[in-house]
Scaffold this motif. Structure first.
Motif, PDB file in Angstrom:
ATOM      1  N   GLU A   1      41.195  36.393  45.432  1.00  0.00           N
ATOM      2  CA  GLU A   1      39.755  36.077  45.480  1.00  0.00           C
ATOM      3  C   GLU A   1      39.462  34.655  45.012  1.00  0.00           C
ATOM      4  O   GLU A   1      38.363  34.148  45.212  1.00  0.00           O
TER       5      GLU A   1
ATOM      6  N   VAL B   1      34.071  43.448  39.901  1.00  0.00           N
ATOM      7  CA  VAL B   1      35.020  44.453  39.396  1.00  0.00           C
ATOM      8  C   VAL B   1      36.393  43.795  39.402  1.00  0.00           C
ATOM      9  O   VAL B   1      36.898  43.406  40.460  1.00  0.00           O
TER      10      VAL B   1
ATOM     11  N   PRO C   1      44.569  49.668  40.193  1.00  0.00           N
ATOM     12  CA  PRO C   1      44.010  49.532  41.547  1.00  0.00           C
ATOM     13  C   PRO C   1      44.104  50.830  42.337  1.00  0.00           C
ATOM     14  O   PRO C   1      44.968  51.010  43.178  1.00  0.00           O
TER      15      PRO C   1
ATOM     16  N   PRO D   1      35.097  40.201  48.822  1.00  0.00           N
ATOM     17  CA  PRO D   1      35.284  38.755  48.717  1.00  0.00           C
ATOM     18  C   PRO D   1      36.368  38.219  49.629  1.00  0.00           C
ATOM     19  O   PRO D   1      36.574  37.013  49.683  1.00  0.00           O
TER      20      PRO D   1
HETATM   21  P1  UTP Z   1      42.132  44.874  49.977  1.00  0.00           P
HETATM   22  O1  UTP Z   1      42.861  46.131  50.212  1.00  0.00           O
HETATM   23  O2  UTP Z   1      41.965  43.943  51.121  1.00  0.00           O
HETATM   24  O3  UTP Z   1      42.774  44.013  48.773  1.00  0.00           O
HETATM   25  O4  UTP Z   1      40.733  45.210  49.334  1.00  0.00           O
HETATM   26  P2  UTP Z   1      44.176  44.079  48.114  1.00  0.00           P
HETATM   27  O5  UTP Z   1      44.591  45.486  47.857  1.00  0.00           O
HETATM   28  O6  UTP Z   1      44.127  43.146  46.950  1.00  0.00           O
HETATM   29  O7  UTP Z   1      45.064  43.379  49.246  1.00  0.00           O
HETATM   30  P3  UTP Z   1      46.558  43.601  49.718  1.00  0.00           P
HETATM   31  O8  UTP Z   1      46.494  44.649  50.786  1.00  0.00           O
HETATM   32  O9  UTP Z   1      47.387  44.023  48.519  1.00  0.00           O
HETATM   33  O10 UTP Z   1      46.977  42.256  50.254  1.00  0.00           O
HETATM   34  C1  UTP Z   1      39.502  44.548  49.607  1.00  0.00           C
HETATM   35  C2  UTP Z   1      38.849  44.103  48.307  1.00  0.00           C
HETATM   36  O11 UTP Z   1      38.759  45.195  47.395  1.00  0.00           O
HETATM   37  C3  UTP Z   1      39.342  44.880  46.153  1.00  0.00           C
HETATM   38  C4  UTP Z   1      40.325  43.741  46.439  1.00  0.00           C
HETATM   39  O12 UTP Z   1      40.469  42.938  45.268  1.00  0.00           O
HETATM   40  C5  UTP Z   1      39.664  43.014  47.589  1.00  0.00           C
HETATM   41  O13 UTP Z   1      38.760  42.035  47.124  1.00  0.00           O
HETATM   42  N1  UTP Z   1      40.016  46.092  45.607  1.00  0.00           N
HETATM   43  C6  UTP Z   1      40.901  46.785  46.369  1.00  0.00           C
HETATM   44  C7  UTP Z   1      39.731  46.481  44.314  1.00  0.00           C
HETATM   45  O14 UTP Z   1      38.908  45.855  43.617  1.00  0.00           O
HETATM   46  N2  UTP Z   1      40.383  47.569  43.797  1.00  0.00           N
HETATM   47  C8  UTP Z   1      41.276  48.292  44.522  1.00  0.00           C
HETATM   48  O15 UTP Z   1      41.833  49.279  43.986  1.00  0.00           O
HETATM   49  C9  UTP Z   1      41.545  47.884  45.844  1.00  0.00           C
END
Ligand code: UTP
Length: 269
Positions: free
Chosen positions: A27, A55, A85, A109
């Motif tokens: 981000e 978040v 996550p 984002p």
């Molecule tokens: P993404 O699935 O595209 O992000 O989620 P990611 O998991 O960081 O990416 P990859 O797949 O590992 O490359 C979309 C948005 O949701 C947030 C991510 O930070 C991103 O901004 N997200 C996703 C969370 O805040 N928490 C999560 O558990 C999953």
């Protein structure tokens, strides 16, 4: 009730950008000289939000550092934590206490929009209908399986781009697609969505998916959408990030002309 809060989920692992994300969260990767997150904070403020709740994860302290200096006279930026996550649905539910019992925007984002018009339109639709309203777009058949796919019907009394969502299918196989319309990363939710998010079960990959909460709203005829043609950069993929950097830099007065002549020189060789 007026929509004044934007939630920006930014606690994901960013695995598609390794090894860069070992040093910088996805981000905060720069779009030329501005972190992606700043574009989304600016869009929230332009859409009339006065509060932004990011978040984030304790494993990404640079997000909190960035947020601590990101408030302006228009918008107050704060953070809440997602301890692990567990998916986008779970990330949104982590903002429940900070949002309170009021409608709110969710802005991903890793999708940068050309302007704030879609978010503004979704807020107006929510304020008029009282129903959660989400951003949609039409895509080519080959792209549908990367998105949440929706079956829709026109919304009575509204313009053609405003639809009611009847069904939501997460990343369908091409043969299972229900339309050429997919969900993009702007949502306006009634606070009732938090109760739906409490009910969702982990999907096959163990994550709590926001689309499962959307499917529950659709089943209750409580979900509208705006089919938009807005300029959108998917900075969650390496090619999308490159495209955003080049196109946004080309539009800038300071660096645009220089980049333009370098590109011409390079490709005319
Ligand atoms: P993404 O699935 O595209 O992000 O989620 P990611 O998991 O960081 O990416 P990859 O797949 O590992 O490359 C979309 C948005 O949701 C947030 C991510 O930070 C991103 O901004 N997200 C996703 C969370 O805040 N928490 C999560 O558990 C999953």
């Amino acid at each position: 009730m007026a929509v004044r809060t934007a939630v920006i989920p930014a606690a994901g692992m960013g695995t598609r950008f390794l090894p860069a994300t070992r040093a910088t969260p996805k981000e905060l990767l720069p779009i030329y000289d501005t972190p992606a997150l700043q574009f989304v904070i600016d869009e929230a403020a332009q859409a009339g939000c006065t509060r932004v709740v990011i978040v984030t994860s304790r494993a990404k302290p640079s997000i909190e550092n960035y947020a601590s200096a990101a408030s302006t006279d228009k918008v107050a930026v704060t953070v809440v934590y997602q301890d692990s996550p567990l998916g986008l649905g779970h990330a949104v539910s982590c903002a429940r206490q900070a949002v309170g019992d009021e409608p709110f925007v969710v802005m991903l984002p890793d999708e940068i929009m050309g302007d704030a018009s879609l978010t503004k339109e979704l807020i107006v639709l929510y304020e008029k209908s009282g129903k959660s309203s989400i951003g949609l777009k039409r895509v080519a058949a080959a792209e549908i399986s990367s998105y949440g796919n929706v079956k829709v019907v026109g919304h009575k009394g509204d313009t053609e781009d405003i639809v009611e969502i009847l069904q939501v299918v997460e990343k369908p196989k091409p043969a299972d697609a229900v339309s050429d319309i997919v969900i993009i990363g702007r949502y306006v939710f009634s606070p009732k969505v938090f109760d739906k998010l409490e009910q969702i079960k982990p999907s096959a990959n163990g994550e709590l998916q926001l689309t499962d909460g959307l499917a529950m709203l659709a089943n209750e005829h409580a979900l509208l959408g705006v089919v938009s043609e807005i300029t959108r950069y998917d900075t969650g993929t390496p090619m999308g990030l490159l495209r955003a950097v080049i196109e946004i830099a080309l539009e800038r007065k300071d660096i645009g002309p220089q980049l333009n002549s370098w590109l011409k020189e390079k490709f005319n060789k």
